[in-house]
Design an enzyme around this catalytic site. Structure first.
Site, PDB file in Angstrom:
ATOM      1  N   HIS A 192       0.859  -1.202  -0.042  1.00  0.00           N
ATOM      2  CA  HIS A 192      -0.264  -0.084  -0.101  1.00  0.00           C
ATOM      3  C   HIS A 192       0.896   1.341   0.141  1.00  0.00           C
ATOM      4  O   HIS A 192       0.479   2.162  -0.526  1.00  0.00           O
ATOM      5  CB  HIS A 192      -1.047   0.017   1.204  1.00  0.00           C
ATOM      6  N   GLU A 418       6.790 -15.807 -17.238  1.00  0.00           N
ATOM      7  CA  GLU A 418       6.890 -15.565 -15.792  1.00  0.00           C
ATOM      8  C   GLU A 418       7.598 -16.706 -14.944  1.00  0.00           C
ATOM      9  O   GLU A 418       7.846 -16.434 -13.915  1.00  0.00           O
ATOM     10  CB  GLU A 418       5.425 -15.393 -15.047  1.00  0.00           C
ATOM     11  N   ASP A 442       6.579 -12.033 -11.231  1.00  0.00           N
ATOM     12  CA  ASP A 442       6.697 -13.540 -10.936  1.00  0.00           C
ATOM     13  C   ASP A 442       7.976 -14.141 -11.481  1.00  0.00           C
ATOM     14  O   ASP A 442       8.494 -15.104 -10.656  1.00  0.00           O
ATOM     15  CB  ASP A 442       5.430 -14.237 -11.551  1.00  0.00           C
ATOM     16  N   CYS A 489       5.771  -6.355 -18.773  1.00  0.00           N
ATOM     17  CA  CYS A 489       4.788  -5.848 -18.429  1.00  0.00           C
ATOM     18  C   CYS A 489       4.691  -5.807 -16.708  1.00  0.00           C
ATOM     19  O   CYS A 489       3.704  -5.544 -16.157  1.00  0.00           O
ATOM     20  CB  CYS A 489       3.471  -6.419 -18.667  1.00  0.00           C
TER      21      CYS A 489
HETATM   22  C1  PEP Z   1       4.065 -10.215 -13.313  1.00  0.00           C
HETATM   23  O1  PEP Z   1       4.211 -11.392 -12.747  1.00  0.00           O
HETATM   24  O2  PEP Z   1       5.071  -9.675 -13.610  1.00  0.00           O
HETATM   25  C2  PEP Z   1       2.817  -9.907 -13.770  1.00  0.00           C
HETATM   26  C3  PEP Z   1       2.801  -8.624 -14.577  1.00  0.00           C
HETATM   27  O3  PEP Z   1       1.856 -10.270 -13.298  1.00  0.00           O
HETATM   28  P1  PEP Z   1       1.003 -10.240 -11.964  1.00  0.00           P
HETATM   29  O4  PEP Z   1       1.929  -9.262 -11.266  1.00  0.00           O
HETATM   30  O5  PEP Z   1      -0.225  -9.665 -12.372  1.00  0.00           O
HETATM   31  O6  PEP Z   1       1.162 -11.571 -11.443  1.00  0.00           O
HETATM   32 MG    MG Z   2       2.317 -12.552 -12.782  1.00  0.00          MG
END
Ligand code: PEP
Ligand code: MG
Length: 557
Positions: A192, A418, A442, A489
């Site tokens: 947060h 990931e 991840d 991402c």
């Molecule tokens: C990630 O794992 O980098 C990702 C973009 O997915 P999330 O954060 O939603 O697991």
């Molecule tokens: Mg992820």
């Protein structure tokens, strides 16, 4: 930053860039937790129950009032915390113990402890709410004891707020003209504290070891790019660095896109969104499109699976917000830190390594089929052709199976990288799909064998870890070899310096929170691709995140 200022410093994980200089302040004391006390006389138990209810109501009311004067994420977290203070289960347990003779303060402590244990066991996002639960407990106890509300003092001079951890109730509603930076001992990039700091646009550093050595009142200089917290710096030099950072931010705010390096090499800068409202807000930035639509976040509170029509309506909103632009929709990433009740999770000892993401589809293909039908319906309605990717792909066979289900609906298939196995076999996976998107959150967790939610392990899950970046490099090279796009991402793409390194590694798009789009776009636009490639090579030659940051900063200066 430190080379010209040779003073005591501590170090943490930087999560929101920027430089701030001001006296350190710490939140006011939390009430002492005395778990044992003599039982109440029967004659006063009813009144004690009333006192407890009144205290919980007062706390709820204060949080709601602050929610009303806050906006966006701050208002949401305050409202969610107010709901916790009014939770029937929690109130019921405390009331029952008071009726049995436990004094209200001790009943509050015990009832909260039950919930803390339950949330901790659940792990993931639920475990992250433990700080919020304890915050409610402390506020109620202070109210019961006639003490001032625990929390953050309102400083007269703009100050840097230092804390062990910050509850949303502390951070939400902060005045960014008075609190100019946040530094915490706990917390991670997705806590947060980081979310609120991003919203306020103030620098933030989390997971700072030895922060307690920074006493209240000490002038500190914090750098949200390097993670340094410097006590008693030279005042003139510190002010000059703050001014430099302010000018940089001003320059950033004028960035209008499109994403490209100073020498004109395209690098798409895209936004991560979670629903129609988020997509409309992101459309106000100069983002070139949406690089990650986290569909599961639309349905976190749902007991039952949304119908195809309901899903299509939500997806349509997102597609409409970025009409005519690139949009990547991710299929449900349920499980682990984002449990979805309707996806029927089994109790698992290790949910992060369990049936999550696309693995749910292999157990129940219907959920994926219906979601793809809904995405196809939204695409038809809006006349757009979104790309669709699966989370948590580990093998080429999984990529093939997913791609077939996507292609039969006339959509463009891709997968997320990931899992380290997917990065290692990216070339084989690319035989089946049109694009890859690297989820560094991840990927770091699984490469470093470190829980992404753990603040103790924040240094290991830092996306600057050279081992993680080596896997990014391998994946990007596999894409370049066959002329297919590879984006990033995860949170890594929100760090302007790292974004340049990723571009240098061969990544063709960067997708980040809307608030980070301009900073990333402006930084990438200020350097040449040659510099990015040099930075990438320098980073891959290092062995730890701090050296990697330094090497990149040098190559990109
Ligand atoms: C990630 O794992 O980098 C990702 C973009 O997915 P999330 O954060 O939603 O697991
Ligand atoms: Mg992820």
């Amino acid at each position: 930053m430190t080379e010209q200022i040779d003073i005591a410093s501590v170090h943490g994980t930087p999560v929101v860039p920027g430089v701030a200089y001001g006296p350190a302040i710490w939140p006011s004391q939390r009430p002492e937790l005395i778990a044992e006390a003599p039982p109440l006389d029967e004659s006063v138990r009813a009144a004690a129950q009333d006192d407890f209810i009144a205290a919980a109501k007062t706390v709820e009311g204060r949080l709601l009032a602050r929610a009303a004067s806050a906006t966006g994420a701050a208002a949401e977290v305050l409202t969610a915390n107010a709901a916790m203070a009014a939770d029937r289960g929690w109130i019921g347990i405390a009331q029952k113990s008071i009726a049995a003779g436990v004094p209200p303060v001790q009943a509050t402590i015990a009832a909260t402890e039950q919930f803390v244990t339950m949330f901790t066991k659940l792990g993931g996002v639920m475990a992250e709410r433990v700080t919020d639960l304890k915050d409610i407990r402390d506020r109620v106890i202070a109210e019961l004891s006639g003490l001032p509300e625990p929390g953050i003092p309102a400083p007269e001079t703009p100050s840097v707020l230092c804390a062990d951890d910050l509850a949303p109730a502390d951070t939400a509603g902060l005045d960014a003209t008075k609190i100019i930076g946040l530094v915490t001992v706990l917390g991670g990039p997705t806590s947060h504290t980081a979310i609120i700091a991003r919203q306020l646009g103030i620098p933030c550093i989390v997971a700072v070891k030895d922060l307690e050595t920074v006493q209240a009142g000490t002038p500190v200089l914090i750098d949200g790019t390097t993670g340094e917290v410097i006590s008693n710096p030279d005042a003139d030099k510190a002010k000059a660095l703050v001014e430099q950072s302010r000018l940089e931010r001003e320059r950033v705010s004028t960035w209008v896109g499109p994403g490209r390096t100073a020498d004109g090499r395209p690098v798409d800068v895209l936004a991560n969104v979670q629903d129609g409202a988020g997509a409309r807000a992101a459309a106000l930035t100069a983002a070139d499109g949406i690089g990650l639509f986290r569909t599961e976040l639309c349905f976190l509170g749902r007991e039952t699976e949304p119908t195809v029509d309901e899903q299509a309506a939500i997806y349509t909103e997102v597609l409409e917000a970025f009409a005519g632009k690139k949009i990547i929709v991710r299929t449900l990433d349920a499980g682990s830190d984002k449990p979805l009740k309707f996806a029927n999770h089994q109790e698992e000892a290790n949910p992060a390594l369990g049936v999550r993401g696309v693995r749910i589809a292999w157990q129940d293909m219907g959920i994926l089929d219906r979601q793809l039908d809904a995405i196809a319906a939204a695409a038809a309605r809006t006349g757009s052709s979104p790309w669709v990717m699966a989370p948590m792909i580990a093998t080429p066979a999984e990529a093939k199976r997913f791609a077939e289900a996507v292609r039969v609906r006339g959509l463009v298939p891709g997968v997320m990288v990931e899992v380290p196995a997917a990065a290692l076999l990216a070339d084989q996976i690319l035989e089946h799909v049109e694009f890859l998107s690297i989820g560094t959150n991840d990927l770091a967790q699984y490469t470093m064998a470190a829980d992404r939610m753990s603040s103790e392990l924040a240094e290991l899950t830092d996306p600057w870890q050279p081992a993680v970046l080596a896997l990014v490099a391998r994946t990007a090279q596999a894409g370049q070899a066959v002329g297919k796009r590879v984006g990033v991402c995860g949170e890594a793409a929100a760090d302007p310096l790292l974004a340049c390194v990723l571009a240098g590694l061969g990544v063709s798009s960067l997708s980040c929170a809307a608030a980070s789009v301009a900073g990333v776009g402006a930084k990438v636009g200020s350097v040449t691709m040659e510099q990015c490639v040099a930075a990438a090579a320098a980073v891959l030659a290092t062995g730890d995140p701090a050296s990697a940051r330094k090497a990149a900063a040098l190559a990109l200066s």
